[in-house]
Design an enzyme around this catalytic site. Structure first.
Site, PDB file in Angstrom:
ATOM      1  N   ASP A   1      65.294 -36.107  32.963  1.00  0.00           N
ATOM      2  CA  ASP A   1      64.745 -34.754  33.023  1.00  0.00           C
ATOM      3  C   ASP A   1      64.386 -34.325  34.442  1.00  0.00           C
ATOM      4  O   ASP A   1      64.371 -35.147  35.370  1.00  0.00           O
ATOM      5  CB  ASP A   1      63.508 -34.646  32.106  1.00  0.00           C
ATOM      6  CG  ASP A   1      62.518 -35.796  32.297  1.00  0.00           C
ATOM      7  OD1 ASP A   1      62.680 -36.583  33.249  1.00  0.00           O
ATOM      8  OD2 ASP A   1      61.572 -35.908  31.502  1.00  0.00           O
TER       9      ASP A   1
ATOM     10  N   ASN B   1      51.308 -37.438  24.120  1.00  0.00           N
ATOM     11  CA  ASN B   1      51.603 -36.758  22.852  1.00  0.00           C
ATOM     12  C   ASN B   1      52.871 -37.314  22.197  1.00  0.00           C
ATOM     13  O   ASN B   1      53.415 -36.715  21.277  1.00  0.00           O
ATOM     14  CB  ASN B   1      51.738 -35.249  23.083  1.00  0.00           C
ATOM     15  CG  ASN B   1      52.858 -34.908  24.058  1.00  0.00           C
ATOM     16  OD1 ASN B   1      53.599 -35.792  24.481  1.00  0.00           O
ATOM     17  ND2 ASN B   1      52.991 -33.645  24.403  1.00  0.00           N
TER      18      ASN B   1
ATOM     19  N   HIS C   1      55.804 -37.736  23.655  1.00  0.00           N
ATOM     20  CA  HIS C   1      57.101 -37.229  24.128  1.00  0.00           C
ATOM     21  C   HIS C   1      57.903 -38.316  24.855  1.00  0.00           C
ATOM     22  O   HIS C   1      57.341 -39.224  25.452  1.00  0.00           O
ATOM     23  CB  HIS C   1      56.961 -35.948  24.966  1.00  0.00           C
ATOM     24  CG  HIS C   1      56.432 -36.101  26.356  1.00  0.00           C
ATOM     25  ND1 HIS C   1      55.689 -35.135  26.985  1.00  0.00           N
ATOM     26  CD2 HIS C   1      56.542 -37.102  27.267  1.00  0.00           C
ATOM     27  CE1 HIS C   1      55.386 -35.527  28.195  1.00  0.00           C
ATOM     28  NE2 HIS C   1      55.887 -36.718  28.398  1.00  0.00           N
TER      29      HIS C   1
ATOM     30  N   GLU D   1      58.963 -32.460  23.802  1.00  0.00           N
ATOM     31  CA  GLU D   1      57.599 -32.253  23.336  1.00  0.00           C
ATOM     32  C   GLU D   1      57.545 -32.293  21.811  1.00  0.00           C
ATOM     33  O   GLU D   1      58.583 -32.160  21.142  1.00  0.00           O
ATOM     34  CB  GLU D   1      57.103 -30.897  23.858  1.00  0.00           C
ATOM     35  CG  GLU D   1      57.076 -30.795  25.374  1.00  0.00           C
ATOM     36  CD  GLU D   1      55.957 -31.611  26.018  1.00  0.00           C
ATOM     37  OE1 GLU D   1      55.625 -32.708  25.534  1.00  0.00           O
ATOM     38  OE2 GLU D   1      55.410 -31.148  27.041  1.00  0.00           O
TER      39      GLU D   1
END
Ligand code: GLP
Length: 264
Positions: free
Chosen positions: A67, A137, A139, A144
Site C-alpha cells: 500500500d 482494528n 486491518h 479497513e
C-alpha cells in the site's frame, strides 16, 4: 494456520527474517510481498544484516508493496516509498526495476491504475510470500473494517482509528492523508504463503479475533483463516487474548519435529 509465539520484537524479527531468507535461498526469483509499519523495522534490519554478511542475495527477487498513502510523493518522509528505501531497499541489492509500490501521487483514473498494479502482480507470476502487519482494528494493508473479502487493489478511505494512529507520525499542523491505495484482501489471499507479524498489547484484541474469531469483514485479518498457508508470528503481549496458547505451543513443538521446513 501456524501460530508461532515469541517473547518479543527481537525474537519475532529473527524468526521472520530466517523464514524469508530461507524462502529466497530456495527460490532466488521469489516474488515477495512487502509491508510497512514499526513491526517490520526489525525484520528489515535482520534481512539487511544477513545480506551484508553475504548469505542473502536479492538480485533476482521481485517485490510488491501492499500500500501507499494517497497524496504523498515518494520523497515525503511519511510515505511508504520513503520507509522502504530507508529501512530496506537502500541497503540490499534488489534491482530498482524489480520494486513495485503503489504510486501515491496519481490524481485520476484510480481504477485503471489499480487494475494495472494487479496486472503487474499477475504478469510477474503472482506473489509467493506476502509479509503482513496488522492494525489495531484488524486491518491488513489498508483494508479497513468492512473491506470485502474478495476486494482487489483499490483506493480506500482510512478509518478514524487508523487516522488517529497515523497522525502522530506527521508534523504538528500537517494534515495526514485520508485515503490510500492498497492491495485488496482478495489480492492478499492469492499469495502462495502469508506471514503476519504482530507485537504489543495494543494488537492483542485484533490478533485474537483474527485467529480465533469468526471470519468477518469487520476484522480484515480474520479472512486469512480462508488461506491454506498462513503463519502468524506474535509476541507474548499480542498473544495475551488468545485462548489456545498451549495448543499453539504444542503444534510448534510437533512442527519443529515433523515438518521443520515450515519454520525456515
Ligand atoms: C499501517 C500499514 C499496515 C500495518 C499497520 C501497523 O496501517 N498500512 O500494513 O500493518 O500500519 O503498523 P505498526 O507495525 O506500526 O503497528
Amino acid at each position: 494456520m501456524l501460530v508461532i509465539l515469541k517473547r518479543d520484537d527481537e525474537e519475532i524479527s529473527r524468526q521472520a527474517a530466517q523464514l524469508i531468507a530461507g524462502t529466497v535461498q530456495r527460490n532466488p526469483d521469489l516474488r515477495l510481498g512487502l509491508a510497512t509499519g514499526g513491526t517490520m523495522i526489525g525484520v528489515y534490519k535482520e534481512l539487511v544484516r544477513l545480506h551484508k554478511q553475504g548469505t542473502l542475495d536479492f538480485s533476482r527477487v521481485v517485490t510488491f508493496n501492499l500500500d501507499e498513502y494517497l497524496g504523498l510523493s515518494a520523497t515525503h518522509p511519511q510515505s511508504f516509498h520513503h520507509f522502504m528505501r530507508e529501512h530496506f531497499f537502500a541497503h540490499v541489492n534488489i534491482a530498482a526495476s524489480n520494486i513495485h509500490i503503489p504510486d501515491g501521487t496519481i490524481r485520476s483514473n484510480y481504477d485503471q491504475y489499480c487494475a494495472g498494479y494487479e496486472e503487474a502482480i499477475h504478469k510477474a507470476g503472482g506473489i509467493d510470500l506476502q509479509l503482513l502487519g496488522i492494525g489495531r482494528n484488524g486491518h491488513i494493508g489498508f483494508n479497513e473494517p468492512t473491506s470485502s473479502i474478495g476486494s482487489r487493489t483499490r483506493l480506500k478511505v482510512l478509518s478514524k482509528e487508523t487516522l488517529d494512529d497515523n497522525s502522530k507520525f506527521f508534523a504538528p499542523g500537517e494534515e495526514s492523508p485520508r485515503c490510500a491505495i492498497t492491495m485488496g484482501i482478495g489480492t492478499i489471499l492469492e499469495a502462495r504463503k502469508v506471514l503476519l507479524l504482530a507485537t504489543g498489547a495494543a494488537k492483542a484484541a485484533a490478533v485474537a479475533k483474527s485467529i480465533e474469531g469468526p471470519v468477518a469483514s469487520a476484522v480484515s485479518a480474520s479472512s486469512l483463516q480462508l488461506h491454506s498457508d498462513v503463519t502468524f508470528i506474535i509476541d507474548d503481549a499480542a498473544a495475551s487474548q488468545l485462548t489456545q496458547r498451549d495448543y499453539y505451543r504444542r503444534v510448534m513443538e510437533m512442527t519443529a519435529l515433523l515438518t521443520p521446513e515450515r519454520l525456515s
